[in-house]
Write an enzyme that holds these catalytic residues in place. Structure first.
Site, mmCIF file in Angstrom:
data_model
loop_
_atom_site.group_PDB
_atom_site.id
_atom_site.type_symbol
_atom_site.label_atom_id
_atom_site.label_comp_id
_atom_site.label_asym_id
_atom_site.label_seq_id
_atom_site.Cartn_x
_atom_site.Cartn_y
_atom_site.Cartn_z
ATOM 1 N N TYR A 1 -32.421 -6.142 -124.491
ATOM 2 C CA TYR A 1 -31.996 -7.397 -125.115
ATOM 3 C C TYR A 1 -32.866 -7.751 -126.320
ATOM 4 O O TYR A 1 -32.405 -8.410 -127.235
ATOM 5 C CB TYR A 1 -32.096 -8.549 -124.109
ATOM 6 C CG TYR A 1 -30.873 -8.762 -123.259
ATOM 7 C CD1 TYR A 1 -30.321 -7.730 -122.510
ATOM 8 C CD2 TYR A 1 -30.284 -10.023 -123.176
ATOM 9 C CE1 TYR A 1 -29.220 -7.945 -121.706
ATOM 10 C CE2 TYR A 1 -29.182 -10.247 -122.374
ATOM 11 C CZ TYR A 1 -28.656 -9.203 -121.645
ATOM 12 O OH TYR A 1 -27.559 -9.433 -120.852
ATOM 13 N N LYS B 1 -33.784 3.073 -113.286
ATOM 14 C CA LYS B 1 -33.035 4.315 -113.531
ATOM 15 C C LYS B 1 -34.092 5.352 -113.915
ATOM 16 O O LYS B 1 -34.069 5.928 -115.016
ATOM 17 C CB LYS B 1 -31.998 4.064 -114.646
ATOM 18 C CG LYS B 1 -31.025 5.197 -114.883
ATOM 19 C CD LYS B 1 -29.991 5.374 -113.802
ATOM 20 C CE LYS B 1 -29.152 6.623 -114.049
ATOM 21 N NZ LYS B 1 -28.238 6.934 -112.930
ATOM 22 N N ASP C 1 -27.472 2.528 -110.247
ATOM 23 C CA ASP C 1 -26.089 2.862 -109.852
ATOM 24 C C ASP C 1 -25.935 2.751 -108.334
ATOM 25 O O ASP C 1 -24.945 2.211 -107.827
ATOM 26 C CB ASP C 1 -25.661 4.236 -110.384
ATOM 27 C CG ASP C 1 -26.691 5.332 -110.179
ATOM 28 O OD1 ASP C 1 -27.810 5.026 -109.710
ATOM 29 O OD2 ASP C 1 -26.380 6.502 -110.481
ATOM 30 N N ASP D 1 -28.760 -8.571 -115.364
ATOM 31 C CA ASP D 1 -27.584 -9.294 -115.849
ATOM 32 C C ASP D 1 -26.343 -8.787 -115.119
ATOM 33 O O ASP D 1 -25.541 -9.566 -114.584
ATOM 34 C CB ASP D 1 -27.442 -9.084 -117.355
ATOM 35 C CG ASP D 1 -26.211 -9.771 -117.915
ATOM 36 O OD1 ASP D 1 -25.995 -10.943 -117.562
ATOM 37 O OD2 ASP D 1 -25.464 -9.132 -118.678
ATOM 38 N N ASP E 1 -24.066 -10.632 -111.716
ATOM 39 C CA ASP E 1 -22.627 -10.954 -111.775
ATOM 40 C C ASP E 1 -21.935 -10.307 -110.578
ATOM 41 O O ASP E 1 -21.095 -10.916 -109.916
ATOM 42 C CB ASP E 1 -21.985 -10.417 -113.063
ATOM 43 C CG ASP E 1 -21.896 -11.474 -114.163
ATOM 44 O OD1 ASP E 1 -22.782 -12.349 -114.193
ATOM 45 O OD2 ASP E 1 -20.961 -11.415 -114.980
HETATM 46 C C1 IPM Z 1 -26.468 -14.613 -118.540
HETATM 47 C C2 IPM Z 1 -25.527 -14.411 -119.685
HETATM 48 C C3 IPM Z 1 -26.322 -14.121 -120.942
HETATM 49 C C4 IPM Z 1 -27.116 -12.861 -120.708
HETATM 50 C C5 IPM Z 1 -25.501 -14.017 -122.221
HETATM 51 C C6 IPM Z 1 -24.633 -15.220 -122.458
HETATM 52 C C7 IPM Z 1 -26.369 -13.727 -123.434
HETATM 53 O O1 IPM Z 1 -24.616 -13.396 -119.426
HETATM 54 O O2 IPM Z 1 -27.279 -15.552 -118.586
HETATM 55 O O3 IPM Z 1 -26.416 -13.841 -117.591
HETATM 56 O O4 IPM Z 1 -26.604 -11.752 -120.906
HETATM 57 O O5 IPM Z 1 -28.280 -12.961 -120.332
HETATM 58 MN MN MN Z 2 -24.787 -12.547 -117.432
#
Ligand code: IPM
Ligand code: MN
Length: 352
Positions: free
Chosen positions: A142, A189, A221, A245, A249
């Site tokens: 990032y 990884k 993975d 990240d 999710d």
């Molecule tokens: C999160 C979001 C952010 C990230 C984006 C919006 C830049 O997806 O906070 O998880 O990737 O960190």
């Molecule tokens: Mn995110």
């Protein structure tokens, strides 16, 4: 107590969910006799439109001066579909993380008994799932160098970590593991990436400082697979920025709704509390967004920033009640009767 909170509502559904969290925070402060003061700050697409910068200096000063930051969401489709945009809302979030030194993003995976049937995963696989992902937040791909060659037909994003950065986050993860079930999973990884080999090296060197903790190393993975196959096997997971990240999710699916998941970002300066969902532009202004992730982020704020545990518990209790009684937004209600964002906020505040 006197609580000074910076409020960065941001884009999309951000302002709507933040408004509900504030109702709940106000109710908690009234009940427990705290004096609360909010200072709004511009961020994201809204800040680009107003001043051309998604994290203006003035907003940074507001955050630095506050005891905690309550954050909504950032992102706007206008920029998503324009890869050539010079300034993007997300840069505001990244700048905030960097400038506030928020190196650790704490994302718990919560399972709510009343929602087990909503999960795409079988109840017997998830009913005892309870783990927290600690995502490194100010390093890795990032924040590494990015670029294009002159012909613009080649691009790169560099992933970099220093030993200090890795040590600080893994040590924090060990401390969490000590306070929980004493199991730490370090996700990397290392079979491919040099940065991951550094992570593994640092992990191995810290193991002896925490002999009570069982340390396991898992490739990312395999971790992605295990989150779905055997989520109950995790206690604390620590990983680099982008893996974290993606995996968080994925993990949010376990609970049945991403709209429920809170997070805390902590580090060198003021801590930030925000839901893990994004700005969900399709729902913006429709009064349908689920405010619970933001409300639960406010609970994390009471706990982490103010050490006010009863206040945090009071918020969690009303959230549980709203789930049990079905007083929820449409993402959770499905075909059952649902309530608007503001109705849920009012209901929660009145129950406090
Ligand atoms: C999160 C979001 C952010 C990230 C984006 C919006 C830049 O997806 O906070 O998880 O990737 O960190
Ligand atoms: Mn995110």
């Amino acid at each position: 107590m006197n609580l000074n909170i910076a409020v960065l509502a941001g884009d999309g559904i951000g302002p709507e969910v933040i408004e509900q969290a504030i109702k709940v925070v106000d109710a908690v402060c009234a009940k427990f006799n705290h004096e609360i003061h909010y200072t709004p700050g511009l961020t994201g697409a809204a800040a680009i439109d107003a001043v051309g910068n998604p994290y203006p200096d003035e907003t940074h000063e507001i955050c630095m001066a506050a005891d905690a930051v309550l954050f909504g969401a950032i992102g706007h489709p206008r920029f998503d579909n324009d890869p050539s945009a010079k300034v993007r809302p997300e840069q505001g979030l990244l700048a905030m993380r960097k400038k506030l030194g928020l190196y650790a993003n704490i994302r718990p995976t919560l399972v709510f008994p009343s929602l087990l049937h909503k999960s795409p995963l079988r109840t017997d696989l998830i009913e005892n799932a309870d783990f927290v992902c600690i995502r490194e937040l100010t390093g890795g791909i990032y924040f590494g160098e990015k670029g294009r060659n002159e012909a613009r037909d080649k691009a790169w994003d560099v992933c970099e970590y220093t030993k200090e950065e890795v040590e600080r986050i893994i040590r924090l993860a060990y401390q969490y593991a000590m306070a929980r079930k004493k199991k730490l999973t370090i996700v990397d990884k290392a079979n491919v990436l040099e940065t991951s080999r550094l992570w593994r090296e640092v992990g191995q060197s810290l193991e002896k400082e925490f002999p009570e903790v069982t340390t396991e190393y898992l490739f990312v993975d395999a971790a992605a697979m295990r989150i779905i196959q055997w989520p109950e096997g995790f206690d604390v997971m620590v990983t680099e920025n982008m893996f974290g990240d993606i995996l968080t999710d994925e993990a949010s699916v376990i609970s049945g709704s991403m709209g429920l998941m809170p997070s805390a970002s902590i580090g060198l300066h003021t801590s930030v509390f925000e839901p893990i969902h994004g700005s969900y532009p399709q729902a913006a202004g429709k009064n349908i967004a689920n405010p619970l992730g933001t409300v639960l982020s406010a609970a994390m704020m009471f706990e982490y920033a103010f050490k006010l545990y009863d206040e945090a518990a009071a918020i969690r209790k009303v959230v549980d009640q709203s789930l049990e009684e079905g007083y929820v937004t449409v993402d959770i209600a499905g075909t059952a009767p649902s309530y608007s964002t503001t109705q849920v906020g009012d209901w929660l505040a009145s129950r406090i």
